[in-house]
Design a protein around this motif. Structure first.
Motif, PDB file in Angstrom:
ATOM      1  N   ASP B 194      19.162  14.067 -10.461  1.00 38.07           N
ATOM      2  CA  ASP B 194      17.980  14.857 -10.801  1.00 38.07           C
ATOM      3  C   ASP B 194      17.328  15.327  -9.503  1.00 38.07           C
ATOM      4  N   HIS B 195      17.417  16.653  -9.262  1.00 40.92           N
ATOM      5  CA  HIS B 195      16.916  17.160  -7.979  1.00 40.92           C
ATOM      6  C   HIS B 195      15.394  17.183  -7.908  1.00 40.92           C
ATOM      7  N   ALA B 196      14.742  17.082  -9.054  1.00 41.35           N
ATOM      8  CA  ALA B 196      13.276  17.106  -9.033  1.00 41.35           C
ATOM      9  C   ALA B 196      12.687  15.705  -8.947  1.00 41.35           C
ATOM     10  N   ARG B 197      13.583  14.693  -8.990  1.00 40.33           N
ATOM     11  CA  ARG B 197      13.091  13.324  -9.039  1.00 40.33           C
ATOM     12  C   ARG B 197      12.392  12.952  -7.729  1.00 40.33           C
ATOM     13  N   VAL B 198      11.224  12.396  -7.881  1.00 39.20           N
ATOM     14  CA  VAL B 198      10.494  11.889  -6.722  1.00 39.20           C
ATOM     15  C   VAL B 198      10.214  10.421  -6.989  1.00 39.20           C
ATOM     16  N   VAL B 199      10.573   9.606  -6.033  1.00 35.44           N
ATOM     17  CA  VAL B 199      10.271   8.196  -6.195  1.00 35.44           C
ATOM     18  C   VAL B 199       9.172   7.845  -5.217  1.00 35.44           C
ATOM     19  N   PHE B 200       8.089   7.350  -5.752  1.00 38.22           N
ATOM     20  CA  PHE B 200       7.008   6.950  -4.858  1.00 38.22           C
ATOM     21  C   PHE B 200       7.169   5.476  -4.545  1.00 38.22           C
ATOM     22  N   GLU B 201       7.722   5.226  -3.369  1.00 42.30           N
ATOM     23  CA  GLU B 201       7.891   3.839  -2.941  1.00 42.30           C
ATOM     24  C   GLU B 201       6.951   3.600  -1.775  1.00 42.30           C
ATOM     25  N   PRO B 202       5.829   2.968  -2.027  1.00 41.62           N
ATOM     26  CA  PRO B 202       4.885   2.771  -0.927  1.00 41.62           C
ATOM     27  C   PRO B 202       5.414   1.720   0.048  1.00 41.62           C
ATOM     28  N   THR B 203       6.283   2.152   0.972  1.00 42.66           N
ATOM     29  CA  THR B 203       6.787   1.179   1.939  1.00 42.66           C
ATOM     30  C   THR B 203       5.680   0.798   2.907  1.00 42.66           C
ATOM     31  N   LYS B 204       5.760  -0.407   3.389  1.00 48.10           N
ATOM     32  CA  LYS B 204       4.775  -0.858   4.358  1.00 48.10           C
ATOM     33  C   LYS B 204       5.509  -1.476   5.534  1.00 48.10           C
ATOM     34  N   ASP B 205       4.754  -1.816   6.551  1.00 46.52           N
ATOM     35  CA  ASP B 205       5.354  -2.508   7.676  1.00 46.52           C
ATOM     36  C   ASP B 205       5.027  -3.990   7.561  1.00 46.52           C
ATOM     37  N   LEU B 206       5.795  -4.776   8.277  1.00 40.00           N
ATOM     38  CA  LEU B 206       5.704  -6.215   8.071  1.00 40.00           C
ATOM     39  C   LEU B 206       4.277  -6.735   8.260  1.00 40.00           C
ATOM     40  N   THR B 207       3.604  -6.263   9.316  1.00 42.09           N
ATOM     41  CA  THR B 207       2.282  -6.821   9.584  1.00 42.09           C
ATOM     42  C   THR B 207       1.249  -6.350   8.563  1.00 42.09           C
ATOM     43  N   SER B 208       1.485  -5.178   7.951  1.00 44.79           N
ATOM     44  CA  SER B 208       0.492  -4.726   6.962  1.00 44.79           C
ATOM     45  C   SER B 208       0.540  -5.584   5.701  1.00 44.79           C
ATOM     46  N   VAL B 209       1.642  -6.352   5.534  1.00 44.76           N
ATOM     47  CA  VAL B 209       1.697  -7.276   4.407  1.00 44.76           C
ATOM     48  C   VAL B 209       0.576  -8.310   4.529  1.00 44.76           C
ATOM     49  N   ILE B 210       0.314  -8.746   5.781  1.00 48.79           N
ATOM     50  CA  ILE B 210      -0.767  -9.718   5.963  1.00 48.79           C
ATOM     51  C   ILE B 210      -2.067  -9.028   6.373  1.00 48.79           C
ATOM     52  N   GLY B 211      -2.131  -7.710   6.171  1.00 49.10           N
ATOM     53  CA  GLY B 211      -3.380  -7.004   6.340  1.00 49.10           C
ATOM     54  C   GLY B 211      -3.698  -6.553   7.759  1.00 49.10           C
ATOM     55  N   ILE B 212      -2.693  -6.509   8.628  1.00 48.06           N
ATOM     56  CA  ILE B 212      -2.944  -6.039   9.992  1.00 48.06           C
ATOM     57  C   ILE B 212      -2.216  -4.724  10.187  1.00 48.06           C
ATOM     58  N   ASP B 213      -2.928  -3.693  10.623  1.00 48.18           N
ATOM     59  CA  ASP B 213      -2.324  -2.380  10.847  1.00 48.18           C
ATOM     60  C   ASP B 213      -1.197  -2.510  11.877  1.00 48.18           C
ATOM     61  N   SER B 214      -0.003  -2.030  11.463  1.00 51.33           N
ATOM     62  CA  SER B 214       1.152  -2.238  12.345  1.00 51.33           C
ATOM     63  C   SER B 214       1.059  -1.400  13.611  1.00 51.33           C
ATOM     64  N   ARG B 215       0.187  -0.388  13.627  1.00 53.09           N
ATOM     65  CA  ARG B 215       0.067   0.434  14.825  1.00 53.09           C
ATOM     66  C   ARG B 215      -1.099   0.028  15.711  1.00 53.09           C
ATOM     67  N   SER B 216      -1.832  -0.995  15.274  1.00 54.46           N
ATOM     68  CA  SER B 216      -2.899  -1.506  16.128  1.00 54.46           C
ATOM     69  C   SER B 216      -2.305  -2.490  17.130  1.00 54.46           C
ATOM     70  N   ILE B 217      -3.067  -2.799  18.175  1.00 51.50           N
ATOM     71  CA  ILE B 217      -2.539  -3.692  19.217  1.00 51.50           C
ATOM     72  C   ILE B 217      -2.142  -5.053  18.642  1.00 51.50           C
ATOM     73  N   PRO B 218      -2.989  -5.697  17.819  1.00 53.57           N
ATOM     74  CA  PRO B 218      -2.547  -6.978  17.252  1.00 53.57           C
ATOM     75  C   PRO B 218      -1.278  -6.837  16.423  1.00 53.57           C
ATOM     76  N   GLY B 219      -1.177  -5.751  15.653  1.00 56.18           N
ATOM     77  CA  GLY B 219       0.010  -5.521  14.843  1.00 56.18           C
ATOM     78  C   GLY B 219       1.249  -5.399  15.709  1.00 56.18           C
ATOM     79  N   ILE B 220       1.110  -4.650  16.810  1.00 55.73           N
ATOM     80  CA  ILE B 220       2.251  -4.465  17.713  1.00 55.73           C
ATOM     81  C   ILE B 220       2.657  -5.802  18.321  1.00 55.73           C
ATOM     82  N   ILE B 221       1.654  -6.586  18.693  1.00 55.01           N
ATOM     83  CA  ILE B 221       1.969  -7.877  19.321  1.00 55.01           C
ATOM     84  C   ILE B 221       2.667  -8.799  18.323  1.00 55.01           C
TER      85      ILE B 221
END
Lengths: 257, 297
Positions: B194-221
């Motif tokens: 189905d070429h019109a099919r859109v799957v919304f998969e809200p992927t996240k990064d590992l640190t955002s699972v525990i609530g830390i932005d993965s692009r912030s300094i703590p997330g990067i560390i």
């Protein structure tokens, strides 16, 4: 029919026949050996081999089948070259001509394409066999390495041939494949660290592969030359080394305990 | 037509069906012979081929080569008569097919793009496959199993190689060919593309699972700590284990071999780990380094 021995005798005593086949074949040990080392193609083999080399169980004949597939591809490839121009204007119509105008053109092209798929499959199975029999172990470590390069070259041969029909399938497969070049660290414009070397889409690895910033006429010419000349040449040289080393390392591997 | 039949009867995909059949057959044959030899070794008997005699090359070997060549030639000819090579529309840079797939033998690598950034999936990991294959004879110091099929005498080498070859290389190719449709989305064989099919998969990064932005300094560390401790831990743990249980092995291996083996193994295992993270937990990146043009793991 009474005269048949006479005729064969005449043929065999003939100056031309004798110049080609130096001696009669009498099925003696000496003549069976002579048949191998007196023949440029067969002298790749030793005069005698171990029984396992003759049974299919051990080697499955996979290395030989790979080489045979390569020969088929060289022959069909050379014939295909007679009907093909590596230019954007002509490439696609040349393939159409093969389909509709050239006698047996369809089978010729099919043989080349299916032969290529077949070679990729059997070369992987060959590697699997060599691994499973532990045949990469001493003294054959180096020859395993040559084999790994031949495996990579087989993939590259097939990959460069993909673009030559200049159809949507090849065009986009090559686009997808060479986009990876753009992601190379340091040397691809989308790869990490490339900014330090001032890499742009116009001087990175992908540009070198394609002869341009996108797949076009230069890429077609480049893939054609890689496919028909450069990679086969390197492959043939490595095959010489590969086969030579099989002999020098003691022939088909045997149980060493 | 049933979409599954449609996919496997595409001319180019018939090659993959042939590959699956051939590989399965030879895999079974290899392991059957390996187990047969294992039984002989356990019973103190010679392995197959150990007491081989010599035979003439001309004609026993030449004859069988000729027969094989004829069989291959006949098989390829039948294949070529029965099925025509595909030729699509003329190349058109303005019409992008969806999905745009690489040649089938590279589809395992293309499948890796779901789990890794292109510089890893398309450049670093393929290079490491080649390096790893080249390294095999030099890092495998087990003198047994040289020149005959066996499983018992070299279990770990065979298990690791088989995992790489059958799962990470061939299975990913099969997934890329048969299970990936438009948008590189997962399609079961019985599902219509189905070429019109859109799957919304809200992927996240590992640190955002525990609530830390993965692009912030703590997330990067934190991400960095996870990746580095996986790599270092994976390379040090076997050392500690063997030092206690098998110090002789460590001595035989030496430092260079040990580092090569563990590095290649840890890198290889990062692929299934990353696949599970992505497919089961919808985690895209473990560690994001937003500098140097973006290095994400």
């Amino acid at each position: 029919m009474k005269r048949l021995p006479e005729i064969t005798d005449k043929v065999k005593k003939n100056l031309i026949w004798k110049s080609i086949f130096r001696r009669d074949y009498r099925n003696t040990i000496r003549d069976r050996a002579q048949a191998v080392f007196g023949n440029v193609f067969l002298h790749l083999h030793p005069v005698q081999v171990r029984e396992s080399a003759v049974k299919l169980r051990f080697t499955w004949g996979m290395g030989g089948i790979t080489f045979f597939a390569f020969i088929i591809l060289v022959i069909t490839g050379v014939v295909l070259m007679f009907y093909y121009h590596p230019s954007v204007d002509q490439a696609y119509t040349d393939i159409k001509d093969l389909e509709f105008q050239v006698p047996y053109g369809v089978i010729l092209r099919n043989l080349h394409r299916w032969g290529a798929h077949f070679m990729v499959i059997v070369v992987m199975i060959h590697m699997f066999r060599v691994f499973m029999t532990g045949s990469y172990k001493a003294p054959r470590q180096f020859n395993w390495g040559i084999g790994v390069f031949l495996l990579v070259l087989t993939f590259l041969l097939s990959f460069t041939g993909y673009l030559t029909p200049w159809d949507q399938l090849g065009f986009w497969a090559i686009t997808v494949g060479t986009n990876m070049g753009a992601a190379t660290p340091f040397l691809g414009y989308q790869g990490p660290f490339s900014e330090f070397l001032h890499i742009t889409p116009y001087n990175d690895i992908r540009f070198a592969l394609l002869g341009g910033a996108q797949v076009g006429g230069n890429a077609l010419l480049r893939s054609y030359i890689w496919h028909c000349v450069a990679i086969p040449l390197v492959s043939i040289i490595l095959m010489f080394v590969h086969f030579w080393r099989v002999r020098k390392d003691g022939g088909i591997s045997k149980p060493q305990k | 037509m049933n979409p599954f039949i449609e996919i496997i009867t595409q001319p180019d995909n018939i090659a993959i069906v042939i590959m699956i059949i051939m590989v399965s057959f030879f895999m079974a044959w290899a392991f059957q012979q390996a187990f047969e030899n294992d039984r002989r070794l356990a019973a103190g008997l010679p392995v197959e081929g150990e007491n081989d005699n010599f035979v003439d090359t001309f004609k026993p070997l030449v004859r069988i080569e000729l027969i094989i060549a004829l069989v291959v030639m006949v098989g390829l000819t039948i294949w070529s008569i029965a099925i025509d090579a595909p030729l699509e529309e003329i190349a058109n840079p303005t019409i992008t097919p969806n999905p745009a797939k690489a040649p089938w033998y590279f589809l395992g690598l293309q499948e890796l793009l779901v789990y890794f950034d292109p510089w890893l999936a398309g450049v670093v990991l393929p290079s490491l496959i080649v390096v790893g294959l080249l390294a095999i004879p030099y890092i495998d110091i087990n003198p047994k199993g040289n020149g005959y099929y066996t499983f018992a005498e070299r279990k770990y080498a065979i298990i690791i190689f088989s995992f790489g070859f059958f799962v990470l290389w061939l299975l990913l190719i099969v997934i890329g060919v048969f299970f990936r449709g438009p948008g590189w989305l997962w399609y079961w064989p019985w599902q219509e593309w189905d070429h019109a099919r859109v799957v919304f998969e809200p992927t996240k990064d590992l640190t955002s699972v525990i609530g830390i932005d993965s692009r912030s300094i703590p997330g990067i560390i934190i991400g960095g700590i996870v990746v580095v401790s996986y790599l270092v831990g994976g390379m040090v743990a076997p050392y500690l284990y063997w030092k206690k249980n098998n110090p002789e092995l460590l001595k035989q291996l030496g430092m260079v071999r040990y580092i090569t083996i563990t590095f290649l193994f840890v890198t290889m295992m990062s692929i299934p780990i990353k696949m599970i993270l992505r497919l089961v937990f919808l985690v895209k990146y473990v560690w994001i380094i937003p500098w140097f043009g973006g290095i994400n793991f």
